[in-house]
Scaffold this motif. Structure first.
Motif, PDB file in Angstrom:
ATOM      1  N   GLU A 171       0.826  -1.211   0.000  1.00 56.91           N
ATOM      2  CA  GLU A 171       0.000   0.000   0.000  1.00 56.91           C
ATOM      3  C   GLU A 171       0.859   1.260   0.000  1.00 56.91           C
ATOM      4  O   GLU A 171       0.560   2.238  -0.698  1.00 56.91           O
ATOM      5  CB  GLU A 171      -0.931  -0.007   1.220  1.00 56.91           C
ATOM      6  N   ILE A 172       1.906   1.245   0.809  1.00 59.33           N
ATOM      7  CA  ILE A 172       2.806   2.399   0.861  1.00 59.33           C
ATOM      8  C   ILE A 172       3.487   2.602  -0.485  1.00 59.33           C
ATOM      9  O   ILE A 172       3.616   3.736  -0.970  1.00 59.33           O
ATOM     10  CB  ILE A 172       3.846   2.214   1.989  1.00 59.33           C
ATOM     11  N   MET A 173       3.910   1.519  -1.119  1.00 59.88           N
ATOM     12  CA  MET A 173       4.568   1.639  -2.418  1.00 59.88           C
ATOM     13  C   MET A 173       3.603   2.125  -3.490  1.00 59.88           C
ATOM     14  O   MET A 173       3.978   2.933  -4.356  1.00 59.88           O
ATOM     15  CB  MET A 173       5.169   0.296  -2.818  1.00 59.88           C
ATOM     16  N   ARG A 174       2.373   1.635  -3.435  1.00 59.42           N
ATOM     17  CA  ARG A 174       1.397   2.100  -4.429  1.00 59.42           C
ATOM     18  C   ARG A 174       1.143   3.598  -4.260  1.00 59.42           C
ATOM     19  O   ARG A 174       1.101   4.342  -5.249  1.00 59.42           O
ATOM     20  CB  ARG A 174       0.089   1.320  -4.280  1.00 59.42           C
ATOM     21  N   GLU A 175       1.005   4.046  -3.039  1.00 59.60           N
ATOM     22  CA  GLU A 175       0.804   5.467  -2.784  1.00 59.60           C
ATOM     23  C   GLU A 175       2.021   6.275  -3.232  1.00 59.60           C
ATOM     24  O   GLU A 175       1.882   7.353  -3.820  1.00 59.60           O
ATOM     25  CB  GLU A 175       0.542   5.695  -1.300  1.00 59.60           C
ATOM     26  N   GLN A 176       3.203   5.725  -2.981  1.00 56.24           N
ATOM     27  CA  GLN A 176       4.428   6.431  -3.346  1.00 56.24           C
ATOM     28  C   GLN A 176       4.563   6.567  -4.869  1.00 56.24           C
ATOM     29  O   GLN A 176       4.881   7.639  -5.382  1.00 56.24           O
ATOM     30  CB  GLN A 176       5.644   5.706  -2.781  1.00 56.24           C
ATOM     31  N   LEU A 177       4.343   5.489  -5.582  1.00 58.94           N
ATOM     32  CA  LEU A 177       4.468   5.550  -7.039  1.00 58.94           C
ATOM     33  C   LEU A 177       3.371   6.425  -7.645  1.00 58.94           C
ATOM     34  O   LEU A 177       3.609   7.129  -8.638  1.00 58.94           O
ATOM     35  CB  LEU A 177       4.438   4.151  -7.634  1.00 58.94           C
ATOM     36  N   ALA A 178       2.187   6.398  -7.050  1.00 51.51           N
ATOM     37  CA  ALA A 178       1.118   7.286  -7.517  1.00 51.51           C
ATOM     38  C   ALA A 178       1.519   8.748  -7.324  1.00 51.51           C
ATOM     39  O   ALA A 178       1.232   9.609  -8.175  1.00 51.51           O
ATOM     40  CB  ALA A 178      -0.182   6.982  -6.784  1.00 51.51           C
ATOM     41  N   HIS A 179       2.176   9.025  -6.211  1.00 50.91           N
ATOM     42  CA  HIS A 179       2.636  10.396  -5.964  1.00 50.91           C
ATOM     43  C   HIS A 179       3.676  10.811  -6.999  1.00 50.91           C
ATOM     44  O   HIS A 179       3.622  11.932  -7.531  1.00 50.91           O
ATOM     45  CB  HIS A 179       3.227  10.495  -4.561  1.00 50.91           C
ATOM     46  N   VAL A 180       4.614   9.923  -7.303  1.00 49.58           N
ATOM     47  CA  VAL A 180       5.621  10.241  -8.322  1.00 49.58           C
ATOM     48  C   VAL A 180       4.942  10.511  -9.665  1.00 49.58           C
ATOM     49  O   VAL A 180       5.279  11.473 -10.373  1.00 49.58           O
ATOM     50  CB  VAL A 180       6.639   9.099  -8.445  1.00 49.58           C
ATOM     51  N   LEU A 181       3.975   9.689 -10.024  1.00 52.15           N
ATOM     52  CA  LEU A 181       3.257   9.904 -11.287  1.00 52.15           C
ATOM     53  C   LEU A 181       2.549  11.258 -11.317  1.00 52.15           C
ATOM     54  O   LEU A 181       2.467  11.900 -12.363  1.00 52.15           O
ATOM     55  CB  LEU A 181       2.242   8.784 -11.499  1.00 52.15           C
ATOM     56  N   SER A 182       2.048  11.701 -10.176  1.00 54.77           N
ATOM     57  CA  SER A 182       1.333  12.981 -10.123  1.00 54.77           C
ATOM     58  C   SER A 182       2.254  14.168 -10.384  1.00 54.77           C
ATOM     59  O   SER A 182       1.779  15.260 -10.694  1.00 54.77           O
ATOM     60  CB  SER A 182       0.654  13.146  -8.761  1.00 54.77           C
ATOM     61  N   LEU A 183       3.563  13.945 -10.278  1.00 58.92           N
ATOM     62  CA  LEU A 183       4.520  15.032 -10.458  1.00 58.92           C
ATOM     63  C   LEU A 183       4.931  15.225 -11.914  1.00 58.92           C
ATOM     64  O   LEU A 183       5.507  16.256 -12.259  1.00 58.92           O
ATOM     65  CB  LEU A 183       5.771  14.762  -9.612  1.00 58.92           C
ATOM     66  N   PHE A 184       4.642  14.235 -12.763  1.00 60.05           N
ATOM     67  CA  PHE A 184       4.961  14.379 -14.178  1.00 60.05           C
ATOM     68  C   PHE A 184       4.161  15.531 -14.772  1.00 60.05           C
ATOM     69  O   PHE A 184       2.982  15.710 -14.475  1.00 60.05           O
ATOM     70  CB  PHE A 184       4.652  13.085 -14.931  1.00 60.05           C
ATOM     71  N   GLY A 185       4.813  16.321 -15.582  1.00 64.00           N
ATOM     72  CA  GLY A 185       4.150  17.456 -16.208  1.00 64.00           C
ATOM     73  C   GLY A 185       4.402  18.777 -15.522  1.00 64.00           C
ATOM     74  O   GLY A 185       4.054  19.833 -16.072  1.00 64.00           O
ATOM     75  N   ARG A 186       4.994  18.740 -14.327  1.00 62.39           N
ATOM     76  CA  ARG A 186       5.352  20.012 -13.688  1.00 62.39           C
ATOM     77  C   ARG A 186       6.413  20.720 -14.521  1.00 62.39           C
ATOM     78  O   ARG A 186       7.326  20.098 -15.062  1.00 62.39           O
ATOM     79  CB  ARG A 186       5.877  19.776 -12.278  1.00 62.39           C
ATOM     80  N   GLN A 187       6.328  22.042 -14.568  1.00 56.59           N
ATOM     81  CA  GLN A 187       7.187  22.815 -15.460  1.00 56.59           C
ATOM     82  C   GLN A 187       8.662  22.655 -15.152  1.00 56.59           C
ATOM     83  O   GLN A 187       9.481  22.543 -16.060  1.00 56.59           O
ATOM     84  CB  GLN A 187       6.806  24.298 -15.386  1.00 56.59           C
ATOM     85  N   TRP A 188       9.028  22.624 -13.882  1.00 58.94           N
ATOM     86  CA  TRP A 188      10.436  22.639 -13.504  1.00 58.94           C
ATOM     87  C   TRP A 188      10.905  21.294 -12.944  1.00 58.94           C
ATOM     88  O   TRP A 188      11.874  21.245 -12.225  1.00 58.94           O
ATOM     89  CB  TRP A 188      10.694  23.737 -12.473  1.00 58.94           C
ATOM     90  N   LEU A 189      10.212  20.216 -13.299  1.00 58.57           N
ATOM     91  CA  LEU A 189      10.563  18.920 -12.752  1.00 58.57           C
ATOM     92  C   LEU A 189      10.505  17.855 -13.848  1.00 58.57           C
ATOM     93  O   LEU A 189       9.519  17.770 -14.587  1.00 58.57           O
ATOM     94  CB  LEU A 189       9.594  18.564 -11.612  1.00 58.57           C
TER      95      LEU A 189
END
Length: 273
Positions: A171-189
């Motif tokens: 569960e922790i890993m799924r939440e973590q990878l979901a968080h990383v995916l949410s960061l794609f598309g940020r202008q400076w990342l």
């Protein structure tokens, strides 16, 4: 105004500042007067004299020429730039917060600035259960720099192993990878995954970070079991910058990286029958 007294034996930077103040005062110059001679502000001179700012080589050469110091500051600045900063983590965190560009390669774990609270708690809890709440809070606080109006540019290369290493629970890993995916598309990342298929690569010595600043030398940071190592040695910066470029070239594109992370999240950490 109370002038901060430096211990010249504390570090090369302190010694540089101590000597600059000594030479300036012996010449009977104020901060502003010396600044005018070497084409900078008196405030900058004061910051260097109090070891609050790292001097540049060009600045040192101008001071030597203006003060007739026979290349002393040009020689000292090499020691300053190559000297190691304190080896506990707080100095790195302070520099990280000031950096304009952060490049990181992580071979085992998700990078600290991208970690969820539960993931960080699982990582830090392995050996620091007695002060875990404070350590987790400190790590989460570091991430505020990504939410600033002018955040640093952050480029992350994650080894594929970091996706498969289960930290805490599924569960922790799924939440973590979901968080990383949410960061794609940020202008400076930007985030890339270095796949297993890359084979041998330029990061096999371990994780490392490169910090770039608008008005200070670049820094390289790496960690061993019980300490961190931070250096501004130009040769180290050159070699690790080339190595990082090779890692970026060998890694998947951001789009393909996101697809791989999503696949691992579902296949390895998704709901199981």
């Amino acid at each position: 105004m109370r002038i901060r007294e430096l211990d010249p034996s504390a570090s090369p930077l302190d010694y540089y500042g101590y000597e600059l103040r000594r030479v300036r005062e012996e010449a009977g110059l104020t901060l502003a007067q010396l600044g005018a001679i070497v084409f900078c502000t008196g405030s900058l001179i004061g910051q260097i004299e109090t070891a609050a700012k790292v001097p540049q080589r060009e600045f040192s050469e101008r001071v030597d020429a203006a003060m007739g110091t026979d290349g002393m500051f040009s020689r000292l600045v090499g020691l300053v730039l190559r000297s190691q900063l304190p080896n506990w983590f707080q100095p790195y965190a302070e520099m990280e917060a000031k950096a304009g560009f952060i490049s990181t390669y992580q071979c085992q774990l998700i990078y600290g600035l991208l970690q969820t609270e539960q993931y960080a708690r699982a990582v830090l809890g392995v050996e620091h259960s007695d002060q875990l709440d404070d350590l987790v809070a400190a790590r989460m606080d570091r991430q505020h720099i990504l939410g600033r109006e002018q955040p640093p540019v952050l480029w992350v290369v994650l080894d594929e192993a970091a996706l498969y290493r289960m930290i805490g629970s599924r569960e922790i890993m799924r939440e973590q990878l979901a968080h990383v995916l949410s960061l794609f598309g940020r202008q400076w990342l930007e985030i890339q995954v270095l796949p297993f298929s890359a084979g041998q690569h330029a990061g096999m010595m371990g994780s490392f970070n490169l910090l770039r600043f608008d008005d200070a030398p670049d820094l390289h940071y790496s960690e061993s079991y019980d300490q961190g190592h931070m250096t501004a040695n130009p040769q180290v910066i050159k070699e690790r910058s080339v190595g990082y470029a090779r890692l970026q070239a060998a890694a998947l594109s951001p789009r393909d990286s996101a697809a791989l992370i999503a696949r691992v999240m579902e296949e390895r950490y998704g709901e199981q029958p």
